[in-house]
Write a protein that holds these residues in place. Sequence first.
Motif, mmCIF file in Angstrom:
data_model
loop_
_atom_site.group_PDB
_atom_site.id
_atom_site.type_symbol
_atom_site.label_atom_id
_atom_site.label_comp_id
_atom_site.label_asym_id
_atom_site.label_seq_id
_atom_site.Cartn_x
_atom_site.Cartn_y
_atom_site.Cartn_z
ATOM 1 N N ASP A 89 48.515 93.320 51.164
ATOM 2 C CA ASP A 89 47.886 92.435 51.848
ATOM 3 C C ASP A 89 48.153 91.038 51.814
ATOM 4 O O ASP A 89 49.068 90.743 50.987
ATOM 5 C CB ASP A 89 46.109 92.567 51.406
ATOM 6 N N GLU A 129 38.537 94.217 52.343
ATOM 7 C CA GLU A 129 39.879 93.962 51.785
ATOM 8 C C GLU A 129 39.430 93.953 50.322
ATOM 9 O O GLU A 129 40.488 94.668 49.611
ATOM 10 C CB GLU A 129 40.499 92.704 52.196
ATOM 11 N N THR A 169 44.951 93.410 56.103
ATOM 12 C CA THR A 169 44.409 92.871 57.586
ATOM 13 C C THR A 169 45.375 91.346 57.593
ATOM 14 O O THR A 169 45.387 90.616 56.732
ATOM 15 C CB THR A 169 43.350 92.505 57.604
ATOM 16 N N GLY A 170 45.594 91.043 59.145
ATOM 17 C CA GLY A 170 46.356 89.848 59.263
ATOM 18 C C GLY A 170 47.758 89.872 59.615
ATOM 19 O O GLY A 170 48.281 91.091 59.909
ATOM 20 N N SER A 171 48.174 88.871 59.949
ATOM 21 C CA SER A 171 49.629 88.997 60.769
ATOM 22 C C SER A 171 50.651 89.307 60.047
ATOM 23 O O SER A 171 51.667 90.157 60.305
ATOM 24 C CB SER A 171 49.592 87.569 61.430
ATOM 25 N N THR A 172 50.675 89.107 58.677
ATOM 26 C CA THR A 172 51.599 89.273 57.660
ATOM 27 C C THR A 172 51.333 90.898 57.252
ATOM 28 O O THR A 172 52.292 91.725 57.221
ATOM 29 C CB THR A 172 51.663 88.638 56.284
ATOM 30 N N LYS A 219 51.336 79.427 51.723
ATOM 31 C CA LYS A 219 50.062 79.734 51.042
ATOM 32 C C LYS A 219 49.992 79.371 49.491
ATOM 33 O O LYS A 219 49.010 79.522 48.959
ATOM 34 C CB LYS A 219 50.034 81.206 51.259
ATOM 35 N N ALA A 244 47.407 86.647 52.310
ATOM 36 C CA ALA A 244 46.320 85.885 51.720
ATOM 37 C C ALA A 244 46.478 84.487 52.413
ATOM 38 O O ALA A 244 47.566 84.402 53.168
ATOM 39 C CB ALA A 244 46.550 85.381 50.175
ATOM 40 N N GLY A 294 38.434 87.491 58.460
ATOM 41 C CA GLY A 294 37.632 88.029 58.612
ATOM 42 C C GLY A 294 37.088 89.204 57.977
ATOM 43 O O GLY A 294 36.127 89.942 57.986
ATOM 44 N N GLY A 347 40.315 85.919 53.658
ATOM 45 C CA GLY A 347 39.161 86.059 54.517
ATOM 46 C C GLY A 347 39.530 85.350 55.987
ATOM 47 O O GLY A 347 38.495 85.367 56.679
HETATM 48 O O1 DER Z 1 41.913 87.491 56.343
HETATM 49 C C1 DER Z 1 42.705 87.770 55.383
HETATM 50 O O2 DER Z 1 42.302 88.086 54.083
HETATM 51 C C2 DER Z 1 44.161 87.920 55.827
HETATM 52 O O3 DER Z 1 44.987 88.697 54.691
HETATM 53 C C3 DER Z 1 44.941 86.469 55.627
HETATM 54 O O4 DER Z 1 44.258 86.053 54.303
HETATM 55 C C4 DER Z 1 46.340 86.248 55.808
HETATM 56 O O5 DER Z 1 46.416 86.462 57.262
HETATM 57 P P1 DER Z 1 47.934 86.098 57.855
HETATM 58 O O6 DER Z 1 48.870 87.019 57.180
HETATM 59 O O7 DER Z 1 47.683 86.379 59.279
HETATM 60 O O8 DER Z 1 48.096 84.526 57.312
#
Ligand code: DER
Length: 231
Positions: A83, A105, A28-31, A123, A85, A100, A97
């Motif tokens: 995923d 995850e 989850t998330g943009s990456t 990161k 981070a 959220g 997180g």
């Molecule tokens: O919420 C999450 O755990 C996402 O993976 C986050 O940690 C990374 O989100 P991003 O790729 O949008 O920076």
Amino acid sequence: TTADALKREAAAAALEMVANGMRLGLGTGSTASWFVRLLAERVAAGLEVVGVPTSEATAALARELGVPLTTLDDVDGLDLTVDGADEFDGELNLVKGGGGALLREKIVAADSARMVVITDESKRVEWLGAFPLPIEVVTFGTGATLRAIRAAAAGLDLSGSLAFRMDSNGNRRVTDQGNWIVDASFRQISAPKALASALSAIPGVVEHGLFIDLASTVIIAGRTGVERIDR
Ligand code: DER
């Protein structure tokens, strides 16, 4: 934007680790969304995979793009979770997180043979904690839960403000699992394993964003190319 290009490059590098027939955890998330998009292109070209999404948002994106989905009840574990981070340190411990979704995850990552984390230089940290640590809590008795979090942190010489994650309407953000999130600004977590254990022992804490000994590979997309660190 360059940031977007770096996310896409990291996702593309993770895609090279996907083999036909794999059962995947979809982050989850943009990456991670870039990974789902690039994976969908390979599925359209004939790649046979199934994915377990780590959030309703990722599930919706995967469905929209035609990535076949399954559940952890229907497969006997996953081959690979990809995923993002919010932070990673030299031992490939993570803070996650920010989006959220940390509970699903972590469940998905823990049921995977490998977890590949797709990131960029922003990161990489020496010490986890500059990013506020997300802690998922049940909605009952949060006063007691927050007191217990403060006490656990103090026992580890940590202190910092605790704030409920809010949604765009000014209400406490409700996770896919119907819980709330507390963001803890510990600033520098010198003993992540000890903090992870202490938080997990608190009755009202469902899960936290410290991913210890879960990531097997971190891919870092930078201006000079893509770096891969294996644990
Ligand atoms: O919420 C999450 O755990 C996402 O993976 C986050 O940690 C990374 O989100 P991003 O790729 O949008 O920076």
